[in-house]
Motif scaffolding. Structure first.
Motif, PDB file in Angstrom:
ATOM      1  N   LYS A  62      24.907  68.988  36.593  1.00  0.00           N
ATOM      2  CA  LYS A  62      25.224  69.966  37.729  1.00  0.00           C
ATOM      3  C   LYS A  62      26.581  69.049  38.444  1.00  0.00           C
ATOM      4  O   LYS A  62      26.797  67.758  38.098  1.00  0.00           O
ATOM      5  CB  LYS A  62      24.406  69.868  38.751  1.00  0.00           C
ATOM      6  N   ARG A  63      27.250  70.259  39.047  1.00  0.00           N
ATOM      7  CA  ARG A  63      29.119  68.688  39.868  1.00  0.00           C
ATOM      8  C   ARG A  63      28.972  69.350  41.961  1.00  0.00           C
ATOM      9  O   ARG A  63      28.016  70.772  41.538  1.00  0.00           O
ATOM     10  CB  ARG A  63      29.316  69.738  39.485  1.00  0.00           C
ATOM     11  N   SER A  64      29.290  68.913  42.135  1.00  0.00           N
ATOM     12  CA  SER A  64      29.669  68.953  43.621  1.00  0.00           C
ATOM     13  C   SER A  64      31.182  68.647  44.160  1.00  0.00           C
ATOM     14  O   SER A  64      31.440  68.100  42.907  1.00  0.00           O
ATOM     15  CB  SER A  64      28.950  67.815  44.168  1.00  0.00           C
ATOM     16  N   LYS A  68      30.528  67.370  50.332  1.00  0.00           N
ATOM     17  CA  LYS A  68      29.175  68.666  50.728  1.00  0.00           C
ATOM     18  C   LYS A  68      28.436  67.462  50.394  1.00  0.00           C
ATOM     19  O   LYS A  68      28.032  67.160  49.379  1.00  0.00           O
ATOM     20  CB  LYS A  68      29.626  69.811  49.724  1.00  0.00           C
ATOM     21  N   GLU A  71      25.472  68.775  48.956  1.00  0.00           N
ATOM     22  CA  GLU A  71      25.321  69.376  47.440  1.00  0.00           C
ATOM     23  C   GLU A  71      25.554  67.601  46.886  1.00  0.00           C
ATOM     24  O   GLU A  71      24.672  67.628  45.353  1.00  0.00           O
ATOM     25  CB  GLU A  71      26.624  69.906  46.435  1.00  0.00           C
ATOM     26  N   LEU A  72      25.649  67.046  47.499  1.00  0.00           N
ATOM     27  CA  LEU A  72      25.727  64.881  47.082  1.00  0.00           C
ATOM     28  C   LEU A  72      23.939  64.308  46.538  1.00  0.00           C
ATOM     29  O   LEU A  72      23.696  64.310  46.130  1.00  0.00           O
ATOM     30  CB  LEU A  72      26.490  64.076  47.649  1.00  0.00           C
ATOM     31  N   GLU A  74      21.565  67.294  46.505  1.00  0.00           N
ATOM     32  CA  GLU A  74      20.812  68.104  45.685  1.00  0.00           C
ATOM     33  C   GLU A  74      21.222  66.984  44.136  1.00  0.00           C
ATOM     34  O   GLU A  74      20.056  66.649  43.496  1.00  0.00           O
ATOM     35  CB  GLU A  74      21.254  68.604  44.957  1.00  0.00           C
TER      36      GLU A  74
END
Length: 82
Positions: A62-64, A68, A71-72, A74
């Protein structure tokens, strides 16, 4: 799982991501794309910051992009609950 962050030293959003992860006591590897452009190319990174979660084989899970916090969070959740 491993967290890497592609960044540039003068990038304010990059600093925000680093501070956020440090506040959460999350270990990560910071990679300066000005010093290691081949890594940015390997992951297809066109701008920074980009935070990438790698699985045990080193494959992107996964990436961010950017700063954000949701998102981080997550990424952190996925890393801690893998």
């Amino acid at each position: 799982m491993k967290l890497i962050k592609l960044e540039q030293p003068s990038c304010h959003p990059c600093q925000l991501v680093s501070n956020y992860l440090k506040e959460k006591e999350i270990e990560f590897e910071a990679i300066d794309v000005t010093q290691r452009p081949e890594i940015a190319a390997e992951y297809g990174v066109m701008g920074v910051p980009v935070t990438i979660l790698l699985d045990e084989r080193g494959t992107e899970a996964k990436r961010s992009i950017g700063f954000k916090p949701d998102e981080l969070d997550e990424l952190i959740f996925k890393m801690e609950n893998y």
